[in-house]
Design a protein around this motif. Sequence first.
Motif, PDB file in Angstrom:
ATOM      1  N   SER A   1     -26.090  80.819-114.396  1.00 14.12           N
ATOM      2  CA  SER A   1     -27.481  80.696-113.977  1.00 14.12           C
ATOM      3  C   SER A   1     -27.973  79.273-114.171  1.00 14.12           C
ATOM      4  N   VAL A   2     -28.924  78.874-113.317  1.00 19.04           N
ATOM      5  CA  VAL A   2     -29.495  77.530-113.384  1.00 19.04           C
ATOM      6  C   VAL A   2     -31.017  77.626-113.450  1.00 19.04           C
ATOM      7  N   HIS A   3     -31.606  76.893-114.407  1.00 26.30           N
ATOM      8  CA  HIS A   3     -33.058  76.813-114.533  1.00 26.30           C
ATOM      9  C   HIS A   3     -33.495  75.350-114.497  1.00 26.30           C
ATOM     10  N   PRO A   4     -34.594  75.031-113.802  1.00 24.31           N
ATOM     11  CA  PRO A   4     -35.189  73.702-113.951  1.00 24.31           C
ATOM     12  C   PRO A   4     -35.836  73.587-115.327  1.00 24.31           C
ATOM     13  N   LEU A   5     -35.878  72.376-115.863  1.00 22.59           N
ATOM     14  CA  LEU A   5     -36.567  72.107-117.112  1.00 22.59           C
ATOM     15  C   LEU A   5     -37.796  71.252-116.832  1.00 22.59           C
ATOM     16  N   LEU A   6     -38.911  71.623-117.419  1.00 23.35           N
ATOM     17  CA  LEU A   6     -40.158  70.892-117.226  1.00 23.35           C
ATOM     18  C   LEU A   6     -40.254  69.720-118.196  1.00 23.35           C
ATOM     19  N   GLU A   7     -41.150  68.776-117.902  1.00 22.26           N
ATOM     20  CA  GLU A   7     -41.276  67.583-118.747  1.00 22.26           C
ATOM     21  C   GLU A   7     -41.697  67.920-120.161  1.00 22.26           C
TER      22      GLU A   7
END
Length: 374
Positions: free
Chosen positions: A137-143
């Motif tokens: 699975s792939v998740h974006p990471l927020l700043e």
Amino acid sequence: MKQKINFLAIAFLLTCSVFSQNTYVFLGSYNKDVTAESIQVYQLDTLSGKLTKITAAKNVINPSYLTLSPNGKFLYACTETKTPNAGSVSSFEFNPENKSLTFLNKQSSGGENPVYVSVHKNGKWLVNANYTEGSVSVHPLLENGKIDSLAQNFQYSDGSVHKERQTRSHVHSAVFSPQNDYIFLPDLGADKIRCYGFDETQKQPLIETKNPFLKTDLEAGPRHFTFHPNQKFGYCIEEMAGAISVYEYVNGTLKKIQRINAHPDKIKEGFESSDIHISPDGKFLYATNRGKENNIAIFSIDENGLLKNIGYQSTLGKHPRIFAIDESGKFLVASNVLTGNVIVFKRDPKTGLLKKVGKEIKMENVSCVQIKRI
């Protein structure tokens, strides 16, 4: 005179910068007790090897595997591991000045039993491996360090020849290539090392390749993977076979050049090889064996990337699942799940051999250790 003063000022600032950096050891565990400190953080004395506890986190179920953002500000964990019908990835903010570890958020891991999590070098992507049903699975990471909702999820159903352990896919790790443009997924259940291209500029960064997997030996059970610092070689620890396969690496492709036992030749069965890492100087490789062995196998690495066994070091406990080497290469820290103890070893840079230093740390069901200089 002015030039001399400027030189001294620059030297002073560089010295301050070096000494302002500290090395921290992060420990995860299999712990369903939400009142327990299931993640603990220690400071590592890089002269003596002593560990000093600075903070911890509670209310986290089974944070079995940890990783850190490239800048060390955020900690990411596989959570709800080995929890039926569950599985998540969680984020925490680490503040060494305040000595705090603060929970930020969690997201579904996209599958049951997440066991490994990696962060892209740009700090904007998180990839995790789910063991039980075999998926990535792939998740974006927020700043702000939080994990965004799922961007991609690939599941696999194929298995291999072992009638009990390989009835289906069991992805055991997710490891970025040296340039972070590919990701490799050792699949214990399918006897494959899967591979995707990784385009950090896309909303769905996993890109299928012409060669989506490499077949390993049957009943190998590929588990963890690491690259040599020179970026020319890759090394895979095989849990079921108790072996290490060595590969030449070029632009997303692997070519096997050696396979060597991670255990003494007299041991014929019951292998439970686990983790694998290379010293920062690229001269030595270390691999843990659980089961009846409970040791660290030590190998020298020659100029062609080939391994030669030079010894074994007991981990002074049972079931050494994960270990880590600090960025200076001076120390190796091993975690023993069944005996709940963490041991610091000092590395001999010339021989590669290990010697216990300092006092061991006790932590129930400790399963993972990561080290970061911040």
